[in-house]
Design a protein around this motif. Structure first.
Motif, PDB file in Angstrom:
ATOM      1  N   TYR A  31       9.076   4.148   0.059  1.00  0.00           N
ATOM      2  CA  TYR A  31       9.188   3.096  -0.947  1.00  0.00           C
ATOM      3  C   TYR A  31       9.571   3.668  -2.309  1.00  0.00           C
ATOM      4  O   TYR A  31       9.041   4.690  -2.737  1.00  0.00           O
ATOM      5  CB  TYR A  31       7.859   2.357  -1.099  1.00  0.00           C
ATOM      6  N   TYR A  33      10.462   2.080  -6.442  1.00  0.00           N
ATOM      7  CA  TYR A  33      10.338   0.889  -7.284  1.00  0.00           C
ATOM      8  C   TYR A  33      10.959   1.146  -8.649  1.00  0.00           C
ATOM      9  O   TYR A  33      10.899   2.265  -9.155  1.00  0.00           O
ATOM     10  CB  TYR A  33       8.865   0.537  -7.508  1.00  0.00           C
ATOM     11  N   TYR A  35      10.311  -0.474 -12.487  1.00  0.00           N
ATOM     12  CA  TYR A  35       9.531  -1.332 -13.363  1.00  0.00           C
ATOM     13  C   TYR A  35      10.086  -1.230 -14.779  1.00  0.00           C
ATOM     14  O   TYR A  35      10.673  -0.232 -15.164  1.00  0.00           O
ATOM     15  CB  TYR A  35       8.068  -0.885 -13.423  1.00  0.00           C
ATOM     16  N   LEU A  43       3.449  -3.731 -17.189  1.00  0.00           N
ATOM     17  CA  LEU A  43       4.449  -3.282 -16.222  1.00  0.00           C
ATOM     18  C   LEU A  43       4.896  -4.457 -15.353  1.00  0.00           C
ATOM     19  O   LEU A  43       4.065  -5.132 -14.748  1.00  0.00           O
ATOM     20  CB  LEU A  43       3.850  -2.204 -15.313  1.00  0.00           C
ATOM     21  N   LEU A  45       7.691  -5.584 -12.219  1.00  0.00           N
ATOM     22  CA  LEU A  45       8.574  -5.074 -11.172  1.00  0.00           C
ATOM     23  C   LEU A  45       9.959  -5.716 -11.284  1.00  0.00           C
ATOM     24  O   LEU A  45      10.096  -6.934 -11.366  1.00  0.00           O
ATOM     25  CB  LEU A  45       7.969  -5.371  -9.803  1.00  0.00           C
ATOM     26  N   TYR A  48      12.697  -3.292  -5.783  1.00  0.00           N
ATOM     27  CA  TYR A  48      12.135  -2.191  -5.036  1.00  0.00           C
ATOM     28  C   TYR A  48      12.921  -1.971  -3.751  1.00  0.00           C
ATOM     29  O   TYR A  48      13.726  -2.819  -3.336  1.00  0.00           O
ATOM     30  CB  TYR A  48      10.644  -2.407  -4.751  1.00  0.00           C
ATOM     31  N   PRO A  98       3.084   0.382   0.586  1.00  0.00           N
ATOM     32  CA  PRO A  98       3.325   0.182  -0.852  1.00  0.00           C
ATOM     33  C   PRO A  98       2.098   0.393  -1.710  1.00  0.00           C
ATOM     34  O   PRO A  98       2.068  -0.018  -2.860  1.00  0.00           O
ATOM     35  CB  PRO A  98       3.777  -1.282  -0.901  1.00  0.00           C
ATOM     36  N   GLN A 101       1.030   4.264  -5.489  1.00  0.00           N
ATOM     37  CA  GLN A 101       2.319   4.535  -6.093  1.00  0.00           C
ATOM     38  C   GLN A 101       2.189   5.624  -7.153  1.00  0.00           C
ATOM     39  O   GLN A 101       1.227   5.661  -7.907  1.00  0.00           O
ATOM     40  CB  GLN A 101       2.890   3.260  -6.732  1.00  0.00           C
TER      41      GLN A 101
ATOM     42  N   ARG B  31      -5.477  -6.789  -0.646  1.00  0.00           N
ATOM     43  CA  ARG B  31      -5.232  -5.623   0.214  1.00  0.00           C
ATOM     44  C   ARG B  31      -5.748  -4.349  -0.454  1.00  0.00           C
ATOM     45  O   ARG B  31      -6.205  -3.431   0.221  1.00  0.00           O
ATOM     46  CB  ARG B  31      -3.740  -5.508   0.494  1.00  0.00           C
ATOM     47  N   PHE B  34      -6.012  -1.092  -7.693  1.00  0.00           N
ATOM     48  CA  PHE B  34      -5.652   0.252  -8.120  1.00  0.00           C
ATOM     49  C   PHE B  34      -5.886   0.411  -9.615  1.00  0.00           C
ATOM     50  O   PHE B  34      -5.582  -0.487 -10.405  1.00  0.00           O
ATOM     51  CB  PHE B  34      -4.172   0.516  -7.804  1.00  0.00           C
ATOM     52  N   TYR B  36      -5.013   2.960 -12.914  1.00  0.00           N
ATOM     53  CA  TYR B  36      -4.136   4.000 -13.421  1.00  0.00           C
ATOM     54  C   TYR B  36      -4.537   4.316 -14.856  1.00  0.00           C
ATOM     55  O   TYR B  36      -5.038   3.463 -15.586  1.00  0.00           O
ATOM     56  CB  TYR B  36      -2.673   3.534 -13.427  1.00  0.00           C
ATOM     57  N   PHE B  46      -2.062   7.833 -11.308  1.00  0.00           N
ATOM     58  CA  PHE B  46      -2.970   7.182 -10.363  1.00  0.00           C
ATOM     59  C   PHE B  46      -4.385   7.748 -10.481  1.00  0.00           C
ATOM     60  O   PHE B  46      -4.583   8.965 -10.568  1.00  0.00           O
ATOM     61  CB  PHE B  46      -2.450   7.377  -8.937  1.00  0.00           C
ATOM     62  N   TYR B  51     -10.677  -0.949  -1.808  1.00  0.00           N
ATOM     63  CA  TYR B  51     -10.190  -1.863  -0.785  1.00  0.00           C
ATOM     64  C   TYR B  51     -11.107  -3.050  -0.521  1.00  0.00           C
ATOM     65  O   TYR B  51     -10.646  -4.125  -0.133  1.00  0.00           O
ATOM     66  CB  TYR B  51      -9.966  -1.113   0.525  1.00  0.00           C
ATOM     67  N   LEU B  87      -4.770   0.950 -16.759  1.00  0.00           N
ATOM     68  CA  LEU B  87      -4.090  -0.162 -16.110  1.00  0.00           C
ATOM     69  C   LEU B  87      -4.737  -0.462 -14.768  1.00  0.00           C
ATOM     70  O   LEU B  87      -5.132   0.451 -14.037  1.00  0.00           O
ATOM     71  CB  LEU B  87      -2.615   0.178 -15.869  1.00  0.00           C
ATOM     72  N   LEU B  91      -2.715  -5.509  -4.989  1.00  0.00           N
ATOM     73  CA  LEU B  91      -1.744  -5.717  -3.926  1.00  0.00           C
ATOM     74  C   LEU B  91      -2.342  -6.753  -2.980  1.00  0.00           C
ATOM     75  O   LEU B  91      -3.457  -6.577  -2.475  1.00  0.00           O
ATOM     76  CB  LEU B  91      -1.475  -4.409  -3.183  1.00  0.00           C
ATOM     77  N   GLU B  96       4.439  -6.493  -0.664  1.00  0.00           N
ATOM     78  CA  GLU B  96       4.771  -5.083  -0.907  1.00  0.00           C
ATOM     79  C   GLU B  96       4.854  -4.794  -2.399  1.00  0.00           C
ATOM     80  O   GLU B  96       5.365  -3.740  -2.789  1.00  0.00           O
ATOM     81  CB  GLU B  96       6.101  -4.740  -0.230  1.00  0.00           C
ATOM     82  N   LYS B  97       4.373  -5.744  -3.233  1.00  0.00           N
ATOM     83  CA  LYS B  97       4.565  -5.648  -4.681  1.00  0.00           C
ATOM     84  C   LYS B  97       3.220  -5.581  -5.389  1.00  0.00           C
ATOM     85  O   LYS B  97       2.382  -6.481  -5.253  1.00  0.00           O
ATOM     86  CB  LYS B  97       5.339  -6.866  -5.189  1.00  0.00           C
ATOM     87  N   LEU B  98       3.039  -4.527  -6.177  1.00  0.00           N
ATOM     88  CA  LEU B  98       1.870  -4.453  -7.042  1.00  0.00           C
ATOM     89  C   LEU B  98       2.041  -5.412  -8.211  1.00  0.00           C
ATOM     90  O   LEU B  98       3.144  -5.556  -8.739  1.00  0.00           O
ATOM     91  CB  LEU B  98       1.690  -3.046  -7.592  1.00  0.00           C
ATOM     92  N   PHE B 100       0.483  -5.870 -11.978  1.00  0.00           N
ATOM     93  CA  PHE B 100      -0.290  -5.128 -12.971  1.00  0.00           C
ATOM     94  C   PHE B 100      -0.884  -6.057 -14.020  1.00  0.00           C
ATOM     95  O   PHE B 100      -0.274  -7.062 -14.405  1.00  0.00           O
ATOM     96  CB  PHE B 100       0.596  -4.110 -13.681  1.00  0.00           C
ATOM     97  N   GLY B 101      -2.062  -5.681 -14.512  1.00  0.00           N
ATOM     98  CA  GLY B 101      -2.585  -6.264 -15.721  1.00  0.00           C
ATOM     99  C   GLY B 101      -1.930  -5.623 -16.929  1.00  0.00           C
ATOM    100  O   GLY B 101      -1.148  -4.673 -16.804  1.00  0.00           O
TER     101      GLY B 101
END
Lengths: 112, 110
Positions: A31, A33, A35, A43, A45, A48, A98, A101, B31, B34, B36, B46, B51, B87, B91, B96-98, B100-101
């Motif tokens: 993958y 991406y 951003y 951030l 997207l 991707y 995904p 990252q 899912r 995360f 950062y 990261f 989960y 951050l 997901l 397949e896309k994060l 973000f805040g």
């Protein structure tokens, strides 16, 4: 650090000119991406890729196109740059899912 | 409506003064969540993946926790080098896309 490089790191261009940003990885991750990061928006997207020649749109894809002809390279193209595309652009990679990252160092683009 | 909301936007602490950052999310079917860290002029780094509700992860002075609606990043006895923007991203199942805040900018004064 994950093996991700972005080029150029800084670019100043004029409205209406085409611009291509490159992301290169040495991790063989599936993958990749693109951003953009702007004050007050965080951030977001753009596009991707989930494999060579497999791409999909993100939240803010208008005015951008991408290509991935090799596993290691993911190109972001602004066909005709506008001032609203002034931003910091980050590339990220992740392995077979995904989830986790890893980000590159960023490209600061200014469109005058 | 934002799917991921971080609070506060900015936080100033004295060295050694413990506190928590909040990340609330509205996606159904999480899912993964995360965390950062981002230093000025650099890409996000990261920190943690969470989960399921009840899960906790620790790294040095940082501990991340997760409930069904939010996550906390607890910072214990922070040092000036912990100053950064933190951050949060989520997901959703099937995506397949994060997302973000907008981040929390933490400043730790010596």
């Amino acid at each position: 650090d994950a093996g991700i490089t972005q080029s150029p790191r800084h670019k100043v261009t004029e409205t209406g000119t085409p611009v291509t940003l490159r992301c290169h990885q040495t991790e063989n991750h599936r993958y990749m991406y693109w951003y953009r990061q702007d004050p007050g928006h965080g951030l977001r997207l753009i596009h991707y890729s989930y494999g060579v020649k497999d791409t999909d749109k993100g939240e803010v894809s208008d005015g951008y196109s991408v290509s991935r002809s090799k596993t290691e390279d993911f190109l972001l193209t602004l066909e005709s740059a506008t001032s609203s595309q002034t931003s910091v652009y980050f590339c990220a990679i992740s392995g077979n899912s995904p989830e986790q990252q890893f980000f590159g160092p960023g490209t600061r683009l200014t469109v005058l | 409506e934002d799917q991921v909301t971080q609070s506060p936007e900015a936080l100033r602490l004295q060295e050694g003064e413990s506190s928590s950052l909040n990340c609330s999310y509205t996606v159904s079917g999480l899912r993964g969540l995360f965390w950062y860290r981002q230093d000025p002029g650099k890409g996000p780094e990261f920190l943690f993946t969470l989960y399921s509700a009840g899960e906790e992860k620790e790294k040095e002075r940082l501990k991340a926790t997760l409930t069904k609606k939010e996550s906390f990043l607890h910072i214990t006895a922070p040092k000036p080098e912990d100053s950064a923007t933190y951050l949060c991203a989520v997901l959703q199942d099937g995506s397949e896309k994060l997302v973000f805040g907008k981040g929390t900018k933490l400043t730790v004064n010596p």
